[in-house]
Design a protein around this motif. Structure first.
Motif, PDB file in Angstrom:
ATOM      1  N   THR A 305      13.451  38.571   9.726  1.00  0.00           N
ATOM      2  CA  THR A 305      13.752  38.004   8.403  1.00  0.00           C
ATOM      3  C   THR A 305      12.665  37.091   7.901  1.00  0.00           C
ATOM      4  N   ASP A 306      11.838  36.564   8.791  1.00  0.00           N
ATOM      5  CA  ASP A 306      10.764  35.649   8.379  1.00  0.00           C
ATOM      6  C   ASP A 306       9.438  36.340   8.158  1.00  0.00           C
ATOM      7  N   LEU A 307       9.366  37.648   8.365  1.00  0.00           N
ATOM      8  CA  LEU A 307       8.092  38.367   8.204  1.00  0.00           C
ATOM      9  C   LEU A 307       7.776  38.562   6.729  1.00  0.00           C
ATOM     10  N   THR A 308       6.501  38.548   6.401  1.00  0.00           N
ATOM     11  CA  THR A 308       6.009  38.818   5.050  1.00  0.00           C
ATOM     12  C   THR A 308       4.931  39.874   5.129  1.00  0.00           C
ATOM     13  N   GLU A 309       4.791  40.622   4.044  1.00  0.00           N
ATOM     14  CA  GLU A 309       3.774  41.672   4.016  1.00  0.00           C
ATOM     15  C   GLU A 309       2.390  41.081   3.835  1.00  0.00           C
TER      16      GLU A 309
END
Length: 309
Positions: A305-309
């Motif tokens: 949930t904390d990952l970003t592209e």
């Protein structure tokens, strides 16, 4: 005398030696107890002597602490802003396909081997096409005949056909006039014995037949002069369209008998050999896409949930 006195002296000596050792253990224990008691007394005295000084020092420190100014400074992280974590995963191609046949057929040839590099639309497997080729020829001939008939109906009747129909009508009209004259003559001779009843009936039947032929010829001429009806054209157009669709489907089936590479990649697996009869949907080859590859890593749900592209 000497033999009896020696054992007594030996026993006495051993008795004194054991007593001496016991006395030494007792003395040692008493000395250790005294040392422990002395150490405890010294420690108690030192704590009692230090208590007033400690209290005085604490009082002095407290007074000094109340006189000091307080400064506020922001806290900074002493370590890095991130934490390195390691996860396991696999490197896999982005696309993988198992190529299959769309219809029943026999494997005629396989053009590639395991591990071969493929280019898009490269021929991989060739299936038998003898039956479909024969069906294509029959459908093409039927379509050509239907198209010729449609062109004929579209152009309408030829001038020569109309002229021929008109000539036939005139001929039948003349024959009808002759038949009428013969019938009238035989009618006048009917009351006499010059003709028989059979001759009279044959003349009447001939007149009626000639009238029917003339009516049919006049109707055919009228149709030629009116041209082709719209219903006939629509019906023939439908026949042509149906044959075109049939021929298109057969040619699509012929194209499906050639298994082509869907993308650039490699041959991963081979499931059949030459001569095998395959059914629709049966896997023949597996191909995987060439680089770039994908890295697939399993991550905890709370981290995703904390990952970003």
């Amino acid at each position: 005398m000497s033999q009896t006195s020696q054992p007594a002296a030996s026993f006495f000596t051993r008795f004194l030696t054991s007593g001496h050792l016991l006395a030494r253990w007792i003395v040692g224990l008493l000395v250790m107890a005294g040392l422990v008691a002395a150490a405890y007394q010294v420690g108690t005295t030192a704590r009692q002597d230090a208590s007033p000084a400690a209290e005085a020092g604490a009082t002095e420190v407290g007074e000094q602490a109340r006189r000091l100014a307080v400064r506020i400074r922001p806290l900074h992280s002493a370590g890095p802003d991130f934490m390195l974590q390691q996860y396991t995963g696999i490197v896999a191609p982005r696309r993988s396909s198992e190529l299959a046949a769309k219809s029943v057929g026999r494997v005629e040839s396989i053009e590639v081997k395991l591990g071969d590099r493929l280019q898009p639309q490269q021929l991989l497997i060739r299936l038998d096409t003898a039956q479909l080729t024969a069906q294509e020829a029959v459908a093409a001939a039927s379509l050509a005949a239907a198209q010729s008939r449609l062109e004929e109906l579209t152009r309408g009747p030829r001038t020569e056909d109309i002229q021929q129909a008109e000539s036939l009508v005139r001929e039948l009209q003349a024959n009808l006039e002759l038949s009428k004259a013969n019938f009238e003559r035989l009618t006048q001779l009917r009351n006499s014995s010059a003709i028989s009843k059979q001759e009279y009936d044959e003349s009447r039947f001939a007149l009626n037949a000639m009238s029917a032929k003339l009516a049919a010829s006049e109707q055919a001429l009228a149709l030629l002069e009116a041209g082709t009806r719209r219903e006939q054209l629509q019906s023939q157009k439908a026949v042509v369209q149906g044959l075109e669709a049939q021929l298109k489907r057969i040619r699509a089936d012929l194209s499906d008998q050639h298994i082509l590479a869907p993308f650039e990649g490699f041959v991963q697996a081979r499931y059949v050999d030459e001569g095998a009869v395959v059914s629709p949907g049966q896997a023949l080859l597996q191909v995987v896409e060439a680089a770039p590859y994908e890295v697939r890593v399993g991550l905890p749900a709370d981290l995703v949930t904390d990952l970003t592209e």
